[in-house]
Design an enzyme around this catalytic site. Structure first.
Site, mmCIF file in Angstrom:
data_model
loop_
_atom_site.group_PDB
_atom_site.id
_atom_site.type_symbol
_atom_site.label_atom_id
_atom_site.label_comp_id
_atom_site.label_asym_id
_atom_site.label_seq_id
_atom_site.Cartn_x
_atom_site.Cartn_y
_atom_site.Cartn_z
ATOM 1 N N THR A 210 0.870 -1.188 0.000
ATOM 2 C CA THR A 210 0.000 0.000 0.000
ATOM 3 C C THR A 210 0.899 1.227 0.000
ATOM 4 O OG1 THR A 210 -1.839 -1.054 1.112
ATOM 5 C CG2 THR A 210 -1.597 1.309 1.473
ATOM 6 N N GLY A 264 -6.137 -3.455 7.559
ATOM 7 C CA GLY A 264 -7.124 -2.384 7.520
ATOM 8 C C GLY A 264 -8.239 -2.472 8.541
HETATM 9 N N1 ASP Z 1 -4.412 -1.168 4.706
HETATM 10 C C1 ASP Z 1 -4.619 -1.924 3.496
HETATM 11 C C2 ASP Z 1 -5.934 -2.642 3.592
HETATM 12 O O1 ASP Z 1 -6.233 -3.183 4.636
HETATM 13 C C3 ASP Z 1 -3.554 -2.923 3.234
HETATM 14 C C4 ASP Z 1 -2.139 -2.463 3.393
HETATM 15 O O2 ASP Z 1 -1.874 -1.404 3.951
HETATM 16 O O3 ASP Z 1 -1.239 -3.176 2.939
HETATM 17 O O4 ASP Z 1 -6.627 -2.716 2.604
#
Ligand code: ASP
Length: 354
Positions: A210, A264
């Site tokens: 991300t 998340g």
């Molecule tokens: N926060 C993102 C999600 O849960 C994933 C990530 O940060 O890698 O979709």
């Protein structure tokens, strides 16, 4: 100063001030800045997770460092030109979305059904406006779509086909959905399907990515943005924290700008990004204490893995994470600059990490 020149100076000041205020809706909570930021710059991340040096070949590591550096350069050039923090956030994130290395834009992880569904959000700390898209499949740069929602619609969050249609209607570049996938991401889905697991894009060199950016511009205004493909093998239209204002992204000139990466669901439950700002605004915490408390106390207490980047209007920054690594970097007008991957890379964060 003569009386006439004093009156003229006041008139010029009022015209300039009104002009700046006319094109934005400002929150009554947003303070006027009396003076420019002591230093300006940006902080970026490319995901947090269980990364260790043995998972990355020297060649891969070089590629990550080069791309993070390119993202910093893109954002910094915007700030250097005197443009607003939001422009820098978008410029930096577009570089990472266009790189197949990160789980955002090109290179996004696959859903259970073999699609790529992308989430992104932005928030402007000066105007307190925000925009986000969830589950988009055809807009090439979801961060641009999120910004268009903010600037060009009366909404904050648009989802799925409607969000893609909106982006199309605003002239944003569209791609065939097959553009986003890479063979490496397909293998990851295959492995997850075999294990029947929803996999955070974390844990091992194949589980990262991300992306996010926070910036303070020369006027001392803040902005934040985050973009992601979410989690490998996600189903049922699952949406993570990245497009949720207050969870994955938040910005307020009165406190700080934050972009998160991690599991998340935990970040949503803790309203993680907003919590950093709230600890500063209502609790009087420093940026660093607020950021560390959210990552290590709040998220740590419920088993939420990940990290955040945060910046305030004075150009202070924090980048704590409770995983072994987080791709990250910063560049400031006082010359401080760098990119890091592992906890041990960066002594202050390493200490905080323990
Ligand atoms: N926060 C993102 C999600 O849960 C994933 C990530 O940060 O890698 O979709």
């Amino acid at each position: 100063m003569s009386r006439l020149s004093w009156i003229l100076s006041c008139a010029v000041f009022c015209v300039l001030a009104c002009d700046r205020r006319a094109d934005v809706e400002r929150s009554p909570m947003t303070p006027e800045r009396a003076e420019p930021a002591p230093r300006w710059g940006l902080v970026i991340h490319g995901g947090a997770g269980t990364i260790d040096p043995s998972n990355l070949s020297p060649e891969q590591e070089r590629e990550y460092r080069t791309t993070l550096d390119a993202a910093l350069s893109a954002g910094y050039a915007v700030l250097e030109s005197g443009a607003p923090a939001m422009d820098a956030v978008e410029a930096a994130i577009v570089v990472m979305e266009d790189s197949p290395l990160f789980n955002a834009g090109k290179g996004a992880v696959f859903t259970h059904d073999g699609h790529n569904e992308l989430d992104a959000s932005v928030m402007d700390g000066y105007t307190q406006q925000a925009g986000a898209v969830a589950g988009v499949r055809t807009v090439k740069n979801p961060i641009r779509a999120a910004r268009a929602v903010m600037t060009d619609s009366e909404h904050v969050l648009l989802a799925s086909g409607g969000a893609d249609a909106f982006a199309r209607s605003r002239g944003l570049e569209q791609v065939d959905p097959s553009y986003f996938g890479t063979p490496m991401r397909r293998e990851q889905l295959q492995r997850a399907l075999e294990r029947d697991a929803v996999v955070l894009d974390h844990g091992g060199s194949d589980k990262f990515g991300t992306v996010g950016a926070v910036a303070v511009d020369q006027q001392g205004h803040l902005a934040a943005g985050t973009s992601t493909g979410g989690m490998t093998n996600k189903r049922w239209g699952r949406v993570g924290d990245s497009p949720i204002i207050g969870a994955g992204t938040y910005a307020d000139d009165a406190s700080c700008a934050v972009s998160a990466t991690g599991h998340g669901e935990f970040f949503i439950r803790e309203a993680a990004a907003h919590s950093v700002c709230a600890r500063m605004e209502f609790g009087g915490a420093s940026l660093e204490d607020a950021a560390h408390a959210v990552v290590f106390d709040q998220l740590g207490a419920i088993g939420g893995e990940g990290g955040i980047i945060a910046i305030d209007a004075r150009g202070m920054m924090a980048a704590p994470f409770n995983t072994p690594g987080m791709y990250r970097g910063y560049r400031f007008s006082d010359g401080s600059d760098g990119v890091w991957i592992w906890a041990q890379d960066h002594p202050r964060e390493a200490a905080a990490h323990e």
